[in-house]
Design an enzyme around this catalytic site. Structure first.
Site, PDB file in Angstrom:
ATOM      1  N   GLU A 193      23.066  15.461 -19.094  1.00 30.38           N
ATOM      2  CA  GLU A 193      21.694  15.738 -19.545  1.00 30.38           C
ATOM      3  C   GLU A 193      21.709  16.050 -21.044  1.00 30.38           C
ATOM      4  N   GLU A 216      17.708  15.711  -7.617  1.00 34.38           N
ATOM      5  CA  GLU A 216      17.561  15.440  -6.182  1.00 34.38           C
ATOM      6  C   GLU A 216      18.665  14.499  -5.683  1.00 34.38           C
ATOM      7  N   ILE A 231      14.341  13.882 -10.541  1.00 30.36           N
ATOM      8  CA  ILE A 231      14.928  12.796  -9.747  1.00 30.36           C
ATOM      9  C   ILE A 231      16.448  12.848  -9.800  1.00 30.36           C
ATOM     10  N   HIS A 238       6.627  39.674   8.219  1.00 29.36           N
ATOM     11  CA  HIS A 238       8.040  40.032   8.184  1.00 29.36           C
ATOM     12  C   HIS A 238       8.733  39.386   9.374  1.00 29.36           C
ATOM     13  N   LEU A 277       0.853  -1.196   0.000  1.00 35.28           N
ATOM     14  CA  LEU A 277       0.000   0.000   0.000  1.00 35.28           C
ATOM     15  C   LEU A 277       0.882   1.237   0.000  1.00 35.28           C
ATOM     16  N   GLY A 293      20.701  12.082 -16.520  1.00 31.64           N
ATOM     17  CA  GLY A 293      19.380  12.722 -16.483  1.00 31.64           C
ATOM     18  C   GLY A 293      19.357  13.850 -15.470  1.00 31.64           C
ATOM     19  N   GLY A 294      19.101  15.057 -15.953  1.00 36.92           N
ATOM     20  CA  GLY A 294      19.087  16.242 -15.079  1.00 36.92           C
ATOM     21  C   GLY A 294      17.684  16.704 -14.781  1.00 36.92           C
TER      22      GLY A 294
HETATM   23  C1  FAD Z   1      12.724   8.698  -6.760  1.00 38.72           C
HETATM   24  C2  FAD Z   1      11.380   9.314  -6.949  1.00 38.72           C
HETATM   25  C3  FAD Z   1      11.066  10.482  -6.279  1.00 38.72           C
HETATM   26  C4  FAD Z   1       9.820  11.050  -6.441  1.00 38.72           C
HETATM   27  N1  FAD Z   1       9.533  12.209  -5.748  1.00 38.72           N
HETATM   28  C5  FAD Z   1       8.308  12.765  -5.882  1.00 38.72           C
HETATM   29  C6  FAD Z   1       7.960  13.918  -5.136  1.00 38.72           C
HETATM   30  O1  FAD Z   1       8.736  14.423  -4.328  1.00 38.72           O
HETATM   31  N2  FAD Z   1       6.752  14.463  -5.307  1.00 38.72           N
HETATM   32  C7  FAD Z   1       5.856  13.923  -6.177  1.00 38.72           C
HETATM   33  O2  FAD Z   1       4.767  14.461  -6.300  1.00 38.72           O
HETATM   34  N3  FAD Z   1       6.138  12.820  -6.892  1.00 38.72           N
HETATM   35  C8  FAD Z   1       7.348  12.222  -6.765  1.00 38.72           C
HETATM   36  N4  FAD Z   1       7.629  11.091  -7.464  1.00 38.72           N
HETATM   37  C9  FAD Z   1       6.618  10.562  -8.378  1.00 38.72           C
HETATM   38  C10 FAD Z   1       5.548   9.775  -7.624  1.00 38.72           C
HETATM   39  O3  FAD Z   1       6.147   8.772  -6.861  1.00 38.72           O
HETATM   40  C11 FAD Z   1       4.576   9.178  -8.626  1.00 38.72           C
HETATM   41  O4  FAD Z   1       4.034  10.204  -9.425  1.00 38.72           O
HETATM   42  C12 FAD Z   1       3.414   8.479  -7.933  1.00 38.72           C
HETATM   43  O5  FAD Z   1       3.870   7.459  -7.106  1.00 38.72           O
HETATM   44  C13 FAD Z   1       2.464   7.915  -8.993  1.00 38.72           C
HETATM   45  O6  FAD Z   1       1.394   7.285  -8.370  1.00 38.72           O
HETATM   46  P1  FAD Z   1       0.632   6.107  -9.101  1.00 38.72           P
HETATM   47  O7  FAD Z   1      -0.484   5.754  -8.193  1.00 38.72           O
HETATM   48  O8  FAD Z   1       0.297   6.497 -10.472  1.00 38.72           O
HETATM   49  O9  FAD Z   1       1.669   4.935  -9.243  1.00 38.72           O
HETATM   50  P2  FAD Z   1       2.600   4.168  -8.213  1.00 38.72           P
HETATM   51  O10 FAD Z   1       2.852   4.962  -6.991  1.00 38.72           O
HETATM   52  O11 FAD Z   1       3.741   3.687  -9.003  1.00 38.72           O
HETATM   53  O12 FAD Z   1       1.706   2.958  -7.726  1.00 38.72           O
HETATM   54  C14 FAD Z   1       1.347   1.917  -8.565  1.00 38.72           C
HETATM   55  C15 FAD Z   1       1.035   0.721  -7.694  1.00 38.72           C
HETATM   56  O13 FAD Z   1       0.448  -0.269  -8.480  1.00 38.72           O
HETATM   57  C16 FAD Z   1       0.988  -1.526  -8.128  1.00 38.72           C
HETATM   58  N5  FAD Z   1       0.817  -2.422  -9.262  1.00 38.72           N
HETATM   59  C17 FAD Z   1       1.365  -2.310 -10.494  1.00 38.72           C
HETATM   60  N6  FAD Z   1       0.946  -3.298 -11.266  1.00 38.72           N
HETATM   61  C18 FAD Z   1       0.105  -4.051 -10.532  1.00 38.72           C
HETATM   62  C19 FAD Z   1      -0.683  -5.202 -10.782  1.00 38.72           C
HETATM   63  N7  FAD Z   1      -0.662  -5.794 -11.946  1.00 38.72           N
HETATM   64  N8  FAD Z   1      -1.418  -5.707  -9.789  1.00 38.72           N
HETATM   65  C20 FAD Z   1      -1.447  -5.107  -8.561  1.00 38.72           C
HETATM   66  N9  FAD Z   1      -0.749  -4.036  -8.286  1.00 38.72           N
HETATM   67  C21 FAD Z   1       0.007  -3.490  -9.254  1.00 38.72           C
HETATM   68  C22 FAD Z   1       2.421  -1.225  -7.790  1.00 38.72           C
HETATM   69  O14 FAD Z   1       2.974  -2.227  -6.954  1.00 38.72           O
HETATM   70  C23 FAD Z   1       2.291   0.108  -7.095  1.00 38.72           C
HETATM   71  O15 FAD Z   1       2.125  -0.057  -5.710  1.00 38.72           O
HETATM   72  C24 FAD Z   1       8.865  10.476  -7.299  1.00 38.72           C
HETATM   73  C25 FAD Z   1       9.183   9.282  -7.956  1.00 38.72           C
HETATM   74  C26 FAD Z   1      10.415   8.710  -7.779  1.00 38.72           C
HETATM   75  C27 FAD Z   1      10.720   7.439  -8.477  1.00 38.72           C
HETATM   76  C1  FAD Z   2      13.258  41.956  19.720  1.00 42.90           C
HETATM   77  C2  FAD Z   2      12.166  42.306  18.734  1.00 42.90           C
HETATM   78  C3  FAD Z   2      11.813  41.397  17.761  1.00 42.90           C
HETATM   79  C4  FAD Z   2      10.808  41.708  16.857  1.00 42.90           C
HETATM   80  N1  FAD Z   2      10.493  40.789  15.885  1.00 42.90           N
HETATM   81  C5  FAD Z   2       9.538  41.081  14.985  1.00 42.90           C
HETATM   82  C6  FAD Z   2       9.242  40.185  13.934  1.00 42.90           C
HETATM   83  O1  FAD Z   2       9.854  39.137  13.775  1.00 42.90           O
HETATM   84  N2  FAD Z   2       8.263  40.521  13.055  1.00 42.90           N
HETATM   85  C7  FAD Z   2       7.569  41.683  13.177  1.00 42.90           C
HETATM   86  O2  FAD Z   2       6.689  41.927  12.346  1.00 42.90           O
HETATM   87  N3  FAD Z   2       7.836  42.566  14.153  1.00 42.90           N
HETATM   88  C8  FAD Z   2       8.801  42.302  15.051  1.00 42.90           C
HETATM   89  N4  FAD Z   2       9.098  43.199  16.039  1.00 42.90           N
HETATM   90  C9  FAD Z   2       8.314  44.447  16.101  1.00 42.90           C
HETATM   91  C10 FAD Z   2       8.789  45.460  15.075  1.00 42.90           C
HETATM   92  O3  FAD Z   2      10.161  45.690  15.248  1.00 42.90           O
HETATM   93  C11 FAD Z   2       7.994  46.734  15.229  1.00 42.90           C
HETATM   94  O4  FAD Z   2       6.629  46.457  15.123  1.00 42.90           O
HETATM   95  C12 FAD Z   2       8.332  47.756  14.170  1.00 42.90           C
HETATM   96  O5  FAD Z   2       9.693  48.051  14.202  1.00 42.90           O
HETATM   97  C13 FAD Z   2       7.497  49.013  14.372  1.00 42.90           C
HETATM   98  O6  FAD Z   2       7.820  49.949  13.389  1.00 42.90           O
HETATM   99  P1  FAD Z   2       7.636  51.510  13.676  1.00 42.90           P
HETATM  100  O7  FAD Z   2       7.967  52.166  12.379  1.00 42.90           O
HETATM  101  O8  FAD Z   2       6.344  51.769  14.274  1.00 42.90           O
HETATM  102  O9  FAD Z   2       8.707  51.862  14.785  1.00 42.90           O
HETATM  103  P2  FAD Z   2      10.259  51.669  14.942  1.00 42.90           P
HETATM  104  O10 FAD Z   2      10.752  50.538  14.105  1.00 42.90           O
HETATM  105  O11 FAD Z   2      10.499  51.574  16.395  1.00 42.90           O
HETATM  106  O12 FAD Z   2      10.874  52.956  14.320  1.00 42.90           O
HETATM  107  C14 FAD Z   2      10.739  54.208  14.916  1.00 42.90           C
HETATM  108  C15 FAD Z   2      11.875  55.075  14.474  1.00 42.90           C
HETATM  109  O13 FAD Z   2      11.638  56.394  14.854  1.00 42.90           O
HETATM  110  C16 FAD Z   2      12.835  56.961  15.319  1.00 42.90           C
HETATM  111  N5  FAD Z   2      12.487  58.074  16.207  1.00 42.90           N
HETATM  112  C17 FAD Z   2      11.834  58.010  17.394  1.00 42.90           C
HETATM  113  N6  FAD Z   2      11.667  59.245  17.879  1.00 42.90           N
HETATM  114  C18 FAD Z   2      12.222  60.097  17.009  1.00 42.90           C
HETATM  115  C19 FAD Z   2      12.374  61.502  16.975  1.00 42.90           C
HETATM  116  N7  FAD Z   2      11.892  62.270  17.927  1.00 42.90           N
HETATM  117  N8  FAD Z   2      12.981  62.054  15.916  1.00 42.90           N
HETATM  118  C20 FAD Z   2      13.482  61.298  14.919  1.00 42.90           C
HETATM  119  N9  FAD Z   2      13.357  59.969  14.917  1.00 42.90           N
HETATM  120  C21 FAD Z   2      12.745  59.375  15.953  1.00 42.90           C
HETATM  121  C22 FAD Z   2      13.536  55.836  15.993  1.00 42.90           C
HETATM  122  O14 FAD Z   2      14.922  56.083  16.074  1.00 42.90           O
HETATM  123  C23 FAD Z   2      13.199  54.696  15.077  1.00 42.90           C
HETATM  124  O15 FAD Z   2      14.163  54.522  14.073  1.00 42.90           O
HETATM  125  C24 FAD Z   2      10.133  42.936  16.941  1.00 42.90           C
HETATM  126  C25 FAD Z   2      10.476  43.861  17.926  1.00 42.90           C
HETATM  127  C26 FAD Z   2      11.497  43.555  18.800  1.00 42.90           C
HETATM  128  C27 FAD Z   2      11.870  44.550  19.833  1.00 42.90           C
END
Ligand code: FAD
Ligand code: FAD
Lengths: 60, 468, 468
Positions: free
Chosen positions: B209, B193, B190, B445, B49, B186-187
């Site tokens: 390729e 990867e 697969i 952000h 399966l 083959g490029g």
């Molecule tokens: C190395 C590799 C990496 C891949 N990576 C990805 C990926 O990251 N993302 C992605 O989307 N796709 C990926 N694929 C493709 C993906 O695996 C296939 O598109 C998918 O499995 C196709 O599904 P299917 O049901 O058509 O066939 P299959 O998954 O091949 O299934 C067919 C089934 O039918 C069975 N079967 C065949 N003949 C008979 C029979 N006569 N009686 C009973 N049972 C039978 C087989 O045993 C098998 O279990 C990858 C493929 C390979 C080879």
């Molecule tokens: C540790 C930490 C992590 C964070 N991580 C995230 C995150 O991952 N994602 C996210 O979306 N938000 C995050 N935030 C929040 C984000 O930083 C704030 O929401 C954002 O910076 C607010 O923007 P602002 O323009 O209002 O103020 P600020 O970015 O504080 O800018 C205000 C500016 O005005 C200036 N200023 C102040 N007074 C005066 C003045 N009188 N004259 C001239 N200039 C002045 C200051 O110097 C400053 O440059 C984080 C905050 C902290 C503290």
């Protein structure tokens, strides 16, 4: 009452178009659909807006 | 929520609403959805399966790629101020990890299939009429039969896979040591990867390729970016280069390419594509139309025989697990009378999980140009402007292709971890959003998905962290 | 594409369409967008372009968190078959990496601001009338003034930050060694992120939080999952626990909490929230309405004084960089007469970048219940069923909250790297999509974003890899 129209709306357009219609205040149920399977397209929504604003213009 | 028929009124063992042949991605998804919709289902599988994807495809390769990422992190740790040393790769450990992941998901899937009351038939099946499949002498009858027998690794004429020095992906997944050097033939997805994994594990890798680019189905910009990144990683590749022959020695292979150049390596991986498993299964005999071994269907997955559907890798198109899922679900719903909408091939996301990752959905620029002429616009946002990508020290881009004044029809991305951004990209393309629809939804952000947001802002004419 | 006024017809140096006070996320985004729209802009900053986020906020903390991830990868490498040893953390190296990331983005931002022809004024500004800001004796006049002076780290009454043993986030970012033990006061976003970093770097960490949960603004399920994960990582926390006092010794602090328990540690980080920088800047004097130090605005970022707008952390609401961006862009477009739509606070994504990550957009279950009563449905998809999450060995979930028969109004996620999934989630919530809209767009296998897809499939009544 709102629920069925919502379901209708869902079937009638893709999400971004529905959102656009909502933002523009267009009721999808009143829009003539030109897409496949009765789907309201973006153009349909825009046409509806144009028509309603023309009507407004004519009325004033 | 499920509507399984209760045990007592189940149809006789040999007669079902749906008989599914093959329990890979396409087959099991179809069986699960059909059972959920109250249909009786037999699911025939000769191996395990889950099929290719779970056992020798998507899952084990991605486990290797994660081990490769861990190795890279250790190797490059000093860049981040972390003092760690990479001592080596313990392939037994890698395989143990990989097999544990597969085992766990296999257990989950087995439970799911059982829980939905699907009859699992172990054995090799053969189509014996439009409504019957024979397994070791027993006949399973279905109102509908779904063919889902998947694919196998192809080779080239005259190139013999010996499983020792010349391998397919299946054997490459079972290596108990890291080769010192490999030639990857083959490029495509697969090949790239495996090349990526082996390089991270320390091997010398050369990809050969025949086409002008790596991942040749991707937008040319993606191919070029991947080639640049691979070059930096020391992965050698020879594009536009045909394989000629291989000489297998006791402890090495010598690969000769067109022109006469030779490349020596421990191993040769053959990754030149996958062929359909359709031979001698009775398909042609029952009148199922085929083309070069593939089963041809209409957009509703119907073969030329009314009762017979086909899904997954045996149907021409993208050979991807989730395409199989989508088609399987579609067929189940179609049989249940839900009149589902056909799966649009162009909205299916594609990810190559090498380092850096390549991800895309929709049309490439070239395809869009072919379809819409000059009425397209593109925008490329460089990950150099994206804080999180800088933190990860990855290079790459997000490229959008839109119809002029119209929806985004293609998204192409390269960079570490961009595979996870394709979920958002596929909503944009699948829902035919305009850049203006995305622009007001300011992204978190600092994330990499912010780069997708910035690209849409820029394409909507409101660049934030981008030069206008 | 840009419509900068050419140099010659630029308005006189001291009179602008827009004067922006503070060049953090909110201020510089406003300036960039205004300039792009052809407005003349003065951007006044007393410290460095980029503000809190770039220099002492988002970016440096996320660099630390990535170094922490690299350390964890090395520490746990054996699990994946990779033989690597974590020898230690070289804080000089970590700081070098962090500062390089900040430096590069700072350079990019500086170039961007310059490239758009914005007049950058160095110095501390003060509002001297509804249309003027004074900087060291020079008056800058704007048709509109945008206040964007941001926030500073708060402390508690009687708790003195000495910058040596009792630190704010700003000082914690500059440590030149890893503390052996830390008490983190405050279990919000910033507290949890620092706790996570230090734990990965090998410290003993205890979080003290007065509210009943860590990340208390998140859905309770997320808080609980984070608590479980932190417990497993050996991060101690005491929720529902009030800080009482701290005794600062020569090489340790002793923290006393309500009830009398004491906790000893090398350092105390005070992460109890951020207050608005609005004091003595002339705001109140010019009649700008304030509330507990924050500048109050309507949904169009207008203060009580017609010419004066306010954006970012000085306006009550989510203190996030991208909210600042969004408000800044909005105000620029509003001034330019584009009649933009107000930023909806509920569609702003939120990410806590600790390990595991916590990400969300829209309403929590409790908020949805408050708003819609019993007319809501929720669905939780466990990452145990998600192949990629299993490969990463992470635990967590995707939880959806929808209105019954209606759109998805909230998405909540916990797990390694789920912060990147919030891009897709925000389109779903922002565009008010129904699970049925998402269901046909089958996600790439095996990705983590597939878990979002599976959750929508399940909520649409078509679970694939989920028990129904
Ligand atoms: C190395 C590799 C990496 C891949 N990576 C990805 C990926 O990251 N993302 C992605 O989307 N796709 C990926 N694929 C493709 C993906 O695996 C296939 O598109 C998918 O499995 C196709 O599904 P299917 O049901 O058509 O066939 P299959 O998954 O091949 O299934 C067919 C089934 O039918 C069975 N079967 C065949 N003949 C008979 C029979 N006569 N009686 C009973 N049972 C039978 C087989 O045993 C098998 O279990 C990858 C493929 C390979 C080879
Ligand atoms: C540790 C930490 C992590 C964070 N991580 C995230 C995150 O991952 N994602 C996210 O979306 N938000 C995050 N935030 C929040 C984000 O930083 C704030 O929401 C954002 O910076 C607010 O923007 P602002 O323009 O209002 O103020 P600020 O970015 O504080 O800018 C205000 C500016 O005005 C200036 N200023 C102040 N007074 C005066 C003045 N009188 N004259 C001239 N200039 C002045 C200051 O110097 C400053 O440059 C984080 C905050 C902290 C503290």
């Amino acid at each position: 009452v709102a629920v069925p129209t919502q379901r209708e709306a869902r079937a009638m357009a893709k999400p971004p178009v529905r959102k656009l219609a909502k933002d523009l205040g267009v009721d999808l149920a009143t829009v003539t659909a030109s897409g496949p399977d009765g789907v309201v397209t973006r153009e349909d929504v825009q046409a509806a807006v144009a028509t309603s604003s023309e009507e407004v213009a004519l009325a004033t | 929520m499920s509507r399984l028929p209760c045990k007592d009124d189940r149809v006789p063992k040999d007669s079902y609403d749906v008989v599914v042949l093959g329990a890979g991605s396409g087959g099991y998804a179809c069986a699960l959805r059909a059972a959920e919709l109250g249909l009786s289902v037999a699911l025939i599988e000769k191996d395990r399966l889950g099929g290719t994807c779970l056992h020798v495809g998507c899952i084990p390769t991605k486990a290797l790629l994660h081990a490769a990422e861990v190795a890279d992190a250790a190797r490059e740790s000093e860049q981040f101020g972390v003092r760690a040393t990479l001592e080596g790769i313990d392939m037994a450990g890698v395989n143990g990890y990989k097999d544990a992941v597969v085992g766990r998901l296999f257990k989950g899937l087995t439970g799911l299939v059982k829980g939905r009351g699907i009859e699992v038939v172990e054995g090799a099946g053969r189509l014996t009429s439009p409504t019957t499949v024979d397994v070791a002498g027993t006949t399973y009858t279905g109102r509908h039969v779904v063919l889902a027998t998947g694919s196998y690794p192809r080779s080239l004429p005259g190139l013999e896979v010996d499983g020792e020095r010349v391998l397919t992906s299946e054997q490459a997944l079972r290596l108990d040591s890291v080769p010192a050097s490999v030639v990857v033939l083959g490029g495509g997805v697969i090949g790239c990867e495996f090349a990526s994994v082996w390089r991270s594990f320390g091997a010398e890798v050369t990809i050969v390729e025949a086409l002008p680019h790596l991942v040749p189905l991707e937008d040319e910009a993606s191919s070029k970016a991947l080639e640049r990144a691979f070059r930096k990683r020391g992965i050698a590749f020879r594009t536009d280069t045909r394989f000629e022959s291989v000489k297998v020695g006791d402890d090495a292979v010598q690969v000769t390419v067109a022109g006469g150049d030779t490349i020596e390596a421990d191993l040769l991986l053959v990754a030149v594509g996958r062929g359909p498993v359709t031979d001698k299964l009775g398909y042609a005999e029952q009148g199922v139309a085929m083309e070069r071994g593939f089963v041809t269907t209409d957009e509703r997955c119907r073969t030329s025989v009314p009762e017979v559907y086909a899904v997954g890798d045996i149907v021409p198109g993208l050979q991807l697990a989730h395409r199989g899922f989508a088609q399987g679900i579609f067929v189940a719903e179609d049989i249940a009378g839900l009149a589902p909408r056909p799966v649009e091939e162009v909205t299916i996301p594609r990810v190559t999980y090498c380092e850096p990752e390549v991800a895309s959905v929709g049309l490439t620029e070239a395809q869009a140009r072919e379809q819409y002429g000059e009425e397209i616009e593109t925008l490329t946002y460089d990950l150099a402007g994206n804080g999180k990508s800088q933190i990860l020290r990855t290079a790459g881009f997000v490229k959008l292709v839109r119809r002029t004044e119209g929806p985004v029809v293609g998204v192409h991305m390269v960079g570490a971890r961009v595979g996870e951004l394709v979920g958002e990209a596929q909503l944009v393309v699948g829902w035919e959003a305009h850049p203006d629809d995305v622009a007001p939804l300011v992204h978190a952000h600092p994330t990499q998905n912010e780069a997708l947001g910035e690209a849409h802002l820029a394409l909507a004419g409101k660049p934030l962290h981008a030069h206008s």
